[in-house]
Write an enzyme that holds these catalytic residues in place. Structure first.
Site, PDB file in Angstrom:
ATOM      1  N   ARG A  61       1.025  -1.197  -0.023  1.00 51.78           N
ATOM      2  CA  ARG A  61       0.102  -0.039   0.045  1.00 51.78           C
ATOM      3  C   ARG A  61       0.898   1.364   0.036  1.00 51.78           C
ATOM      4  NH1 ARG A  61      -5.696   0.061   3.079  1.00 51.78           N
ATOM      5  NH2 ARG A  61      -6.353   1.380   1.061  1.00 51.78           N
ATOM      6  N   CYS A 129     -15.530   6.110   7.200  1.00 52.63           N
ATOM      7  CA  CYS A 129     -14.274   4.965   7.214  1.00 52.63           C
ATOM      8  C   CYS A 129     -14.249   4.223   8.538  1.00 52.63           C
ATOM      9  CB  CYS A 129     -12.967   5.465   6.410  1.00 52.63           C
ATOM     10  SG  CYS A 129     -11.976   4.094   5.810  1.00 52.63           S
ATOM     11  N   ASP A 198      -4.118   8.730   7.390  1.00 49.30           N
ATOM     12  CA  ASP A 198      -2.990   7.733   7.000  1.00 49.30           C
ATOM     13  C   ASP A 198      -1.735   8.574   6.748  1.00 49.30           C
ATOM     14  OD1 ASP A 198      -4.075   4.914   5.759  1.00 49.30           O
ATOM     15  OD2 ASP A 198      -5.717   6.562   5.644  1.00 49.30           O
ATOM     16  N   LYS A 209      -8.911   8.470   4.029  1.00 41.20           N
ATOM     17  CA  LYS A 209      -9.932   7.803   3.241  1.00 41.20           C
ATOM     18  C   LYS A 209     -10.652   8.748   2.129  1.00 41.20           C
ATOM     19  CE  LYS A 209     -10.569   4.382   2.744  1.00 41.20           C
ATOM     20  NZ  LYS A 209      -9.739   3.628   1.495  1.00 41.20           N
TER      21      LYS A 209
END
Ligand code: RUB
Length: 310
Positions: A61, A129, A198, A209
């Site tokens: 990722r 999310c 993130d 998200k």
């Protein structure tokens, strides 16, 4: 490449392990499992194995600086140590992983303690999310005896909002799920928005998200404060030198499985929320302004700036 690295990278890719924190934890646990199976006979070969594992995990990722900072820190402990024997270096990897996980846990508790204070009795909290940091904070507020409600988005296309909804139901927090496009409709009912992160950039922008930046705009327009809850180690040092945080694009089939041929579908997993729309970042140093986030990271984790960003 060991099985544990391959399997973990695959789980991360498929979202079986989801959320920045869980991704970082899974990655360093896999590094430990893999180090335990080392076939290296020298420190150089041991470090090469770690480097290959790192590349495989990083590629799983793209938008996960917490994972990158965590893995790099573990490897830097091995590099800096005088020990040369792979067996002893394996033990060092294990102890470094334990230490990192412990500190991550401490941060999570501190964030929950600070953030729970922002939830008042009868508040309505809007979230998007699934962030384990957000849900932990909400659980803490509930344990403190506060009565409040949660509105959570479905979070297209992979519907991670269902995980949030289930967790809320399990611990007895009233929760309402809405489709993402109903965010403005329900924002008037919310007292505050709390989302995870993130990545935090050097300019104090936050990547989370896809849809978060739209929710932030909606919250701004409705004068609803938006807080980001995040460990400071989600800071990406590469952004200081002009690199943009890469935004992962996922398979179009997540959006429409049997889409008509020839149709272009784009599926970015994250977007950037400008610091101007963020009331505060709730982190292990308390609530900080996005403008000062980088300096707070520099004070608490100077090693983040010293590491190579490869
Ligand atoms: C999850 C997401 C979360 C952050 C923070 O996206 O955007 O808000 O990762 O999570 P995805 P945490 O489902 O694509 O991984 O607070 O658990 O680190």
């Amino acid at each position: 490449m060991t099985k544990s690295i391959r399997e973990t990278a695959e789980k991360i890719r498929k979202l079986e392990v989801q959320g920045a924190r869980n991704v970082a934890i899974a990655a360093i646990n896999a590094i430990e499992a893999s180090a335990k199976q080392t076939r290296a006979t020298s420190k150089k070969a041991f470090l090469e194995e770690l480097s290959k594992a790192k590349q495989e995990l990083f590629a799983s990722r793209e938008t996960e600086p917490l994972m990158r900072n965590a893995v790099r820190w573990i490897i830097s402990q091995v590099e800096a140590n005088r020990e040369k024997q792979p067996k002893k270096l394996t033990a060092l990897v294990s102890s470094s992983v334990r230490q990192f996980l412990k500190e991550l846990e401490v941060s999570k508790e501190m964030i929950a303690e600070t953030g729970a204070k922002r939830i008042r009795n009868n508040s309505v909290v809007f979230t998007h999310c699934h962030s384990s940091t957000v849900t932990h904070l909400l659980k803490r507020a509930k344990q403190q005896g506060k009565k409040f409600e949660v509105i959570c988005t479905e979070t297209r296309p992979s519907c991670q909002g269902r995980t949030t909804a289930r967790e809320m139901l399990e611990i007895g927090i009233d929760v309402t799920m809405i489709v993402d496009s109903a965010a403005r409709y329900f924002m008037n009912e919310a007292d505050l928005v709390i989302v995870g992160a993130d990545a935090i950039t050097s300019e104090g922008n936050v990547i989370n998200k896809i849809g978060t930046s739209m929710i932030a705009l909606v919250a701004h327009e409705a004068r609803t404060p938006l807080y980001v809850v995040s460990e400071l180690l989600k800071f990406d040092p590469a952004t200081i030198y002009g690199d943009y945080e890469k935004i992962e694009e996922r398979s179009p089939s997540e959006v429409w499985q049997d889409a008509p041929e020839g149709l272009v579908i784009r599926n970015p997993a994250f977007d950037v929320t400008r610091r101007d729309y963020i009331h505060g970042i709730i982190c292990e140093e308390g609530i900080v302004s996005p403008h000062s986030a980088m300096e707070v990271v520099r004070r608490r984790y100077p090693w983040v700036f010293a590491q190579s960003t490869s």
